[in-house]
Design an enzyme around this catalytic site. Structure first.
Site, PDB file in Angstrom:
ATOM      1  N   HIS A 151       1.045  -1.226   0.043  1.00  0.00           N
ATOM      2  CA  HIS A 151       0.068  -0.210   0.015  1.00  0.00           C
ATOM      3  C   HIS A 151       0.850   1.269   0.049  1.00  0.00           C
ATOM      4  O   HIS A 151       2.182   0.965   0.248  1.00  0.00           O
ATOM      5  CB  HIS A 151      -0.872   0.041   1.218  1.00  0.00           C
ATOM      6  CG  HIS A 151      -2.194  -0.915   1.290  1.00  0.00           C
ATOM      7  ND1 HIS A 151      -2.862  -1.135   2.307  1.00  0.00           N
ATOM      8  CD2 HIS A 151      -2.337  -1.940   0.370  1.00  0.00           C
ATOM      9  CE1 HIS A 151      -3.853  -2.074   1.796  1.00  0.00           C
ATOM     10  NE2 HIS A 151      -3.495  -2.419   0.779  1.00  0.00           N
ATOM     11  N   GLU A 194       1.605   3.796   1.983  1.00  0.00           N
ATOM     12  CA  GLU A 194       2.417   3.834   3.403  1.00  0.00           C
ATOM     13  C   GLU A 194       3.734   2.839   3.197  1.00  0.00           C
ATOM     14  O   GLU A 194       4.718   3.414   3.374  1.00  0.00           O
ATOM     15  CB  GLU A 194       1.442   3.804   4.541  1.00  0.00           C
ATOM     16  CG  GLU A 194       0.439   4.550   4.636  1.00  0.00           C
ATOM     17  CD  GLU A 194      -1.087   4.214   4.130  1.00  0.00           C
ATOM     18  OE1 GLU A 194      -1.939   4.542   4.589  1.00  0.00           O
ATOM     19  OE2 GLU A 194      -0.839   3.181   3.183  1.00  0.00           O
ATOM     20  N   CYS A 247      -4.904   1.876   6.431  1.00  0.00           N
ATOM     21  CA  CYS A 247      -5.861   0.906   6.881  1.00  0.00           C
ATOM     22  C   CYS A 247      -5.532   0.150   8.266  1.00  0.00           C
ATOM     23  O   CYS A 247      -4.155   0.402   8.976  1.00  0.00           O
ATOM     24  CB  CYS A 247      -5.742  -0.301   5.708  1.00  0.00           C
ATOM     25  SG  CYS A 247      -4.010  -1.033   5.483  1.00  0.00           S
ATOM     26  N   CYS A 285      -1.407  -1.005   7.412  1.00  0.00           N
ATOM     27  CA  CYS A 285      -0.508   0.387   7.084  1.00  0.00           C
ATOM     28  C   CYS A 285      -0.433   1.120   8.426  1.00  0.00           C
ATOM     29  O   CYS A 285       0.855   1.417   8.745  1.00  0.00           O
ATOM     30  CB  CYS A 285      -1.265   1.128   6.268  1.00  0.00           C
ATOM     31  SG  CYS A 285      -0.794   0.308   4.642  1.00  0.00           S
TER      32      CYS A 285
END
Length: 143
Positions: A51, A53, A76, A85
Site C-alpha cells: 500500500h 504507506e 488501513c 498500514c
C-alpha cells in the site's frame, strides 16, 4: 496550512501513479516529510503489493523520528493481503500523520486513525479533503 496543502498535493500526485495497476484497491499516495523536505514517496501497488504507506516506508530505511506522513486516504487498520498500514507506521515510530480523507470502507472507517492516536501518534484529518475526495471517490468501497 500552506505547507500541509503542499505536501498533501504531492501525495495526491503520487496517488495518480498507482493507476491502473492498483485496482481494485484505491489509488492512494503517501509522502514522508522530515524538516520540510520529502524524504520518500509511495503509492498503492498491484493487489498483494505494498500500500502507499508501506511503499514509502520501504524507501526510507532510517528512523522516523521527526518524520510526518501525508496520506491521501486513512491508513488501513486491518490485515488483508497485506499487513495493516496503521500498524506499520506505529511500529516504525512515525510522529505525525496527515490524512486527506477517512476511508469509508466499513472494515476501516476511522479505525486506522483511532489506532494511530491510541499509540500516541498525532493525526491531523481533512487536509485537502475536497480535492482528495474528488479524485478518490470513484475508487472507494462505500458498502
Amino acid at each position: 496550512m500552506d505547507e500541509q496543502r503542499h505536501f498533501m498535493s504531492l501525495a495526491l500526485e503520487a496517488s495518480a501513479q498507482a493507476l491502473p495497476d492498483c485496482a481494485p484497491n484505491p489509488p492512494v499516495g503517501c509522502v514522508l516529510v522530515k524538516n520540510n523536505v520529502v524524504v520518500s514517496t509511495g503509492y498503492t501497488r498491484q493487489p498483494g503489493g505494498h500500500h502507499a504507506e508501506a511503499d514509502a516506508l520501504s524507501r526510507w530505511p532510517d528512523s522516523l523520528k521527526g518524520v510526518s506522513a501525508y496520506v491521501t486516504l486513512e491508513p488501513c487498520s486491518f490485515h488483508g493481503r497485506t499487513p495493516a498500514c496503521a500498524e506499520a507506521l506505529i511500529s516504525r515510530g512515525i510522529d505525525h500523520v496527515y490524512v486527506g480523507i477517512t476511508d469509508p470502507d466499513p472494515r476501516n472507517n476511522g479505525k486506522g486513525i483511532a489506532m494511530l492516536r491510541e499509540a500516541g501518534v498525532e493525526v491531523t484529518e481533512g487536509i485537502m479533503a475536497d480535492a482528495v475526495l474528488k479524485f478518490l471517490s470513484q475508487y472507494l468501497n462505500k458498502s
